[in-house]
Design an enzyme around this catalytic site. Sequence first.
Site, PDB file in Angstrom:
ATOM      1  N   SER A  92       0.824  -1.217   0.000  1.00  9.97           N
ATOM      2  CA  SER A  92       0.000   0.000   0.000  1.00  9.97           C
ATOM      3  C   SER A  92       0.855   1.263   0.000  1.00  9.97           C
ATOM      4  CB  SER A  92      -0.920   0.000   1.219  1.00  9.97           C
ATOM      5  OG  SER A  92      -0.162  -0.044   2.421  1.00  9.97           O
ATOM      6  N   CYS A  93       2.150   1.111   0.239  1.00 10.06           N
ATOM      7  CA  CYS A  93       3.052   2.267   0.237  1.00 10.06           C
ATOM      8  C   CYS A  93       3.227   2.823  -1.183  1.00 10.06           C
ATOM      9  CB  CYS A  93       4.420   1.891   0.785  1.00 10.06           C
ATOM     10  SG  CYS A  93       4.429   1.401   2.526  1.00 10.06           S
ATOM     11  N   ILE A  94       3.758   4.034  -1.250  1.00  7.57           N
ATOM     12  CA  ILE A  94       4.011   4.696  -2.533  1.00  7.57           C
ATOM     13  C   ILE A  94       5.487   5.030  -2.645  1.00  7.57           C
ATOM     14  CG2 ILE A  94       3.511   6.700  -3.985  1.00  7.57           C
ATOM     15  CD1 ILE A  94       0.997   5.278  -3.711  1.00  7.57           C
ATOM     16  N   VAL A 111       6.833   6.224   0.949  1.00 14.88           N
ATOM     17  CA  VAL A 111       5.737   6.803   1.736  1.00 14.88           C
ATOM     18  C   VAL A 111       4.848   5.698   2.287  1.00 14.88           C
ATOM     19  CG1 VAL A 111       3.638   8.182   1.591  1.00 14.88           C
ATOM     20  CG2 VAL A 111       5.755   8.998   0.520  1.00 14.88           C
ATOM     21  N   GLY A 153       0.649   1.905  -3.915  1.00 16.89           N
ATOM     22  CA  GLY A 153      -0.724   2.090  -3.468  1.00 16.89           C
ATOM     23  C   GLY A 153      -1.647   0.917  -3.765  1.00 16.89           C
TER      24      GLY A 153
END
Length: 220
Positions: A92-94, A111, A153
Amino acid sequence: MSGDILFVSNGSGKAIFLTSRDVLVKSFCSLSSTCSFQDSCRSCDIVSAAKNHLAGNKSNLNIKNLDGELSAGIGEYKIGKNVLLKVMGLGSCIGVILSDASTGICGIAHVLLPGASDKGETKYAETAIEKMLEEMVKMGARKSRITAKFAGGAQVFKHMNLDILKIGDRNAISVEEVLNRKNIPILAKDVGGDTGRNVIFNPADGSMIVKYTKGDVLWL
């Protein structure tokens, strides 16, 4: 790993080679989806050019040396010049890339969460982008020339419908909102889905390389 990092390109494709003691040990190739050898680099014009370059021979292909690599862990960002930048294991991180092609200064952030941090924690989208931008400008990047690319994401909890659990979507929205507020042009993005990603930035040509955990590779 010690060794050269080479970027080789011709009219049909391009590849990054990580080398050790003049041996090709890993590659990221734009032709991998159509190559029967995948990442094993058995034989092609691009591979031959890289091997000739390592042997000190000239090649008619475009070859550039990169000055190493930097990898940002969760909640971190890394900044460099003429270096390969990476964030690995994105769910889910960017992975957010900022780059000034006029100076070669670029940065990548891993992120974890949307929004900003009162404590300056760079795991948050807004805080990470602001700090990375500020540090790049201090290094000599020209703010008016900085552009962005980002990827990640994924929907980790794909069977959950609650908005609070859709952290991947929220991260992507937060990153895009911050970049728009900062008037930083977004040149490419690859977000959503339910598959993890690794993201690599090649400063030699400004490519963001997205490698899915299922094996697919995008050059954006």
